[in-house]
Design a protein around this motif. Structure first.
Motif, mmCIF file in Angstrom:
data_model
loop_
_atom_site.group_PDB
_atom_site.id
_atom_site.type_symbol
_atom_site.label_atom_id
_atom_site.label_comp_id
_atom_site.label_asym_id
_atom_site.label_seq_id
_atom_site.Cartn_x
_atom_site.Cartn_y
_atom_site.Cartn_z
ATOM 1 N N THR A 107 0.838 -1.192 0.000
ATOM 2 C CA THR A 107 0.000 0.000 0.000
ATOM 3 C C THR A 107 0.875 1.246 0.000
ATOM 4 O O THR A 107 2.103 1.161 -0.066
ATOM 5 C CB THR A 107 -0.892 0.026 1.256
ATOM 6 N N ASP A 108 0.229 2.390 0.125
ATOM 7 C CA ASP A 108 0.944 3.657 0.205
ATOM 8 C C ASP A 108 1.098 4.115 1.656
ATOM 9 O O ASP A 108 1.065 5.307 1.952
ATOM 10 C CB ASP A 108 0.220 4.733 -0.612
ATOM 11 N N ALA A 109 1.256 3.180 2.576
ATOM 12 C CA ALA A 109 1.502 3.530 3.972
ATOM 13 C C ALA A 109 2.755 4.392 4.046
ATOM 14 O O ALA A 109 3.710 4.182 3.303
ATOM 15 C CB ALA A 109 1.681 2.274 4.805
ATOM 16 N N CYS A 110 2.744 5.368 4.919
ATOM 17 C CA CYS A 110 3.887 6.287 5.096
ATOM 18 C C CYS A 110 4.237 7.017 3.801
ATOM 19 O O CYS A 110 5.403 7.279 3.527
ATOM 20 C CB CYS A 110 5.110 5.563 5.648
ATOM 21 N N ARG A 111 3.235 7.336 2.995
ATOM 22 C CA ARG A 111 3.499 7.975 1.703
ATOM 23 C C ARG A 111 3.791 9.462 1.833
ATOM 24 O O ARG A 111 4.252 10.087 0.888
ATOM 25 C CB ARG A 111 2.331 7.760 0.743
ATOM 26 N N ARG A 112 3.492 10.049 2.987
ATOM 27 C CA ARG A 112 3.770 11.471 3.196
ATOM 28 C C ARG A 112 5.203 11.629 3.710
ATOM 29 O O ARG A 112 5.677 10.831 4.510
ATOM 30 C CB ARG A 112 2.797 12.075 4.204
ATOM 31 N N PRO B 209 7.906 4.957 -0.949
ATOM 32 C CA PRO B 209 7.500 5.329 -2.305
ATOM 33 C C PRO B 209 6.044 4.932 -2.553
ATOM 34 O O PRO B 209 5.624 3.846 -2.143
ATOM 35 C CB PRO B 209 8.445 4.513 -3.191
ATOM 36 N N PRO B 210 5.279 5.790 -3.168
ATOM 37 C CA PRO B 210 3.888 5.431 -3.483
ATOM 38 C C PRO B 210 3.855 4.282 -4.501
ATOM 39 O O PRO B 210 4.417 4.402 -5.585
ATOM 40 C CB PRO B 210 3.311 6.721 -4.086
ATOM 41 N N ILE B 211 3.230 3.168 -4.128
ATOM 42 C CA ILE B 211 3.226 1.999 -5.016
ATOM 43 C C ILE B 211 1.827 1.448 -5.275
ATOM 44 O O ILE B 211 1.669 0.539 -6.078
ATOM 45 C CB ILE B 211 4.109 0.862 -4.444
ATOM 46 N N LEU B 212 0.820 1.991 -4.604
ATOM 47 C CA LEU B 212 -0.517 1.402 -4.673
ATOM 48 C C LEU B 212 -1.015 1.287 -6.107
ATOM 49 O O LEU B 212 -1.588 0.267 -6.493
ATOM 50 C CB LEU B 212 -1.501 2.231 -3.842
ATOM 51 N N THR B 213 -0.776 2.295 -6.921
ATOM 52 C CA THR B 213 -1.291 2.268 -8.290
ATOM 53 C C THR B 213 -0.359 1.562 -9.270
ATOM 54 O O THR B 213 -0.716 1.354 -10.427
ATOM 55 C CB THR B 213 -1.536 3.707 -8.797
ATOM 56 N N THR B 214 0.829 1.183 -8.807
ATOM 57 C CA THR B 214 1.795 0.549 -9.711
ATOM 58 C C THR B 214 1.735 -0.970 -9.690
ATOM 59 O O THR B 214 2.280 -1.622 -10.573
ATOM 60 C CB THR B 214 3.233 0.960 -9.342
ATOM 61 N N GLY B 215 1.144 -1.534 -8.637
ATOM 62 C CA GLY B 215 1.123 -2.985 -8.495
ATOM 63 C C GLY B 215 2.408 -3.556 -7.928
ATOM 64 O O GLY B 215 2.547 -4.769 -7.766
ATOM 65 N N GLU B 216 3.370 -2.689 -7.606
ATOM 66 C CA GLU B 216 4.629 -3.163 -7.036
ATOM 67 C C GLU B 216 4.435 -3.530 -5.569
ATOM 68 O O GLU B 216 3.520 -3.058 -4.901
ATOM 69 C CB GLU B 216 5.699 -2.069 -7.138
ATOM 70 N N ARG B 217 5.343 -4.356 -5.089
ATOM 71 C CA ARG B 217 5.389 -4.690 -3.665
ATOM 72 C C ARG B 217 6.808 -4.511 -3.168
ATOM 73 O O ARG B 217 7.753 -4.559 -3.942
ATOM 74 C CB ARG B 217 4.919 -6.126 -3.428
ATOM 75 N N ARG B 218 6.922 -4.333 -1.867
ATOM 76 C CA ARG B 218 8.237 -4.139 -1.260
ATOM 77 C C ARG B 218 8.408 -5.124 -0.110
ATOM 78 O O ARG B 218 7.459 -5.440 0.593
ATOM 79 C CB ARG B 218 8.371 -2.722 -0.692
#
Length: 197
Positions: free
Chosen positions: A106-111, A179-188
């Motif tokens: 998700t975009d947790a900690c995206r700010r 890094p914002p990844i929610l819309t990219t489908g990436e995972r970390r």
């Protein structure tokens, strides 16, 4: 590179965080020994533990195996985490650390933000690395500049960053975000090590 950031090719680069004028120390590395296929992330749980540093190498492999990591990967990953935990503990002067190894989707900690810690060690094993701002861009953000107008810098996959927090540098902590990844489908696969409370 800004004067408040130090980058090196060995683990000793992380010691630069002890300099008063440094708030981010980066060990640039590629780490093929812990090459983790993204498909493994489908089968593993997050791991969180607080341990004395000297016990991590013996207890973490079992924790990772219980979380679903294949045995060989669990051993390699545990050895790397133990090395990094020892480095943080030595630099900060603690004997216990808090370890989180999370699959982030998700975009947790995206700010952009600074952490309320003395120092935090971050390494992304899979996916895009943590993003950070120079002191000048962090100041501009604080004055209302749009993120799109800033130069957003990133750790690379496998890099190790030692991030100075608000407890150690209340006037100049490093400002960073996931890094914002929610819309990219990436995972970390994200490792975070803090001094234990």
């Amino acid at each position: 590179m800004p004067s408040h950031v130090r980058i090196g090719d060995g683990i000793d680069a992380l010691r630069c965080i002890r300099s008063a004028d440094v708030n981010l120390a980066i060990w640039r590395r590629s780490y093929p020994d812990v090459a983790i296929a993204e498909v493994i992330l489908d089968a593993v749980d997050d791991v969180a533990m607080v341990q004395p540093v000297e016990e991590i190498a013996t207890t973490l492999p079992d924790e990772l195996a219980t979380a679903g990591y294949p045995t060989a990967i669990a051993r390699l990953l545990a050895a790397d985490v133990a090395t990094l935990a020892s480095a943080l503990a030595t630099i900060v002067g603690v004997t216990r650390v808090s370890i989180r190894l999370d699959v982030v989707e998700t975009d947790a900690c995206r700010r952009f933000h600074a952490d309320y810690v003395t120092a935090r060690l971050i390494c992304t094993y899979v996916g895009p690395g943590t993003q950070w701002l120079t002191a000048a861009d962090a100041a501009a953000l604080g004055e209302g500049a749009a993120v799109d107008s800033l130069v957003v810098r990133s750790l690379s996959t496998g890099d190790v960053g030692m991030f100075k927090g608000k407890t150690w540098a209340p006037d100049a902590p490093i400002v960073h975000r996931s890094p914002p990844i929610l819309t990219t489908g990436e995972r970390r696969l994200l490792l975070v090590i803090d001094p234990a409370p």
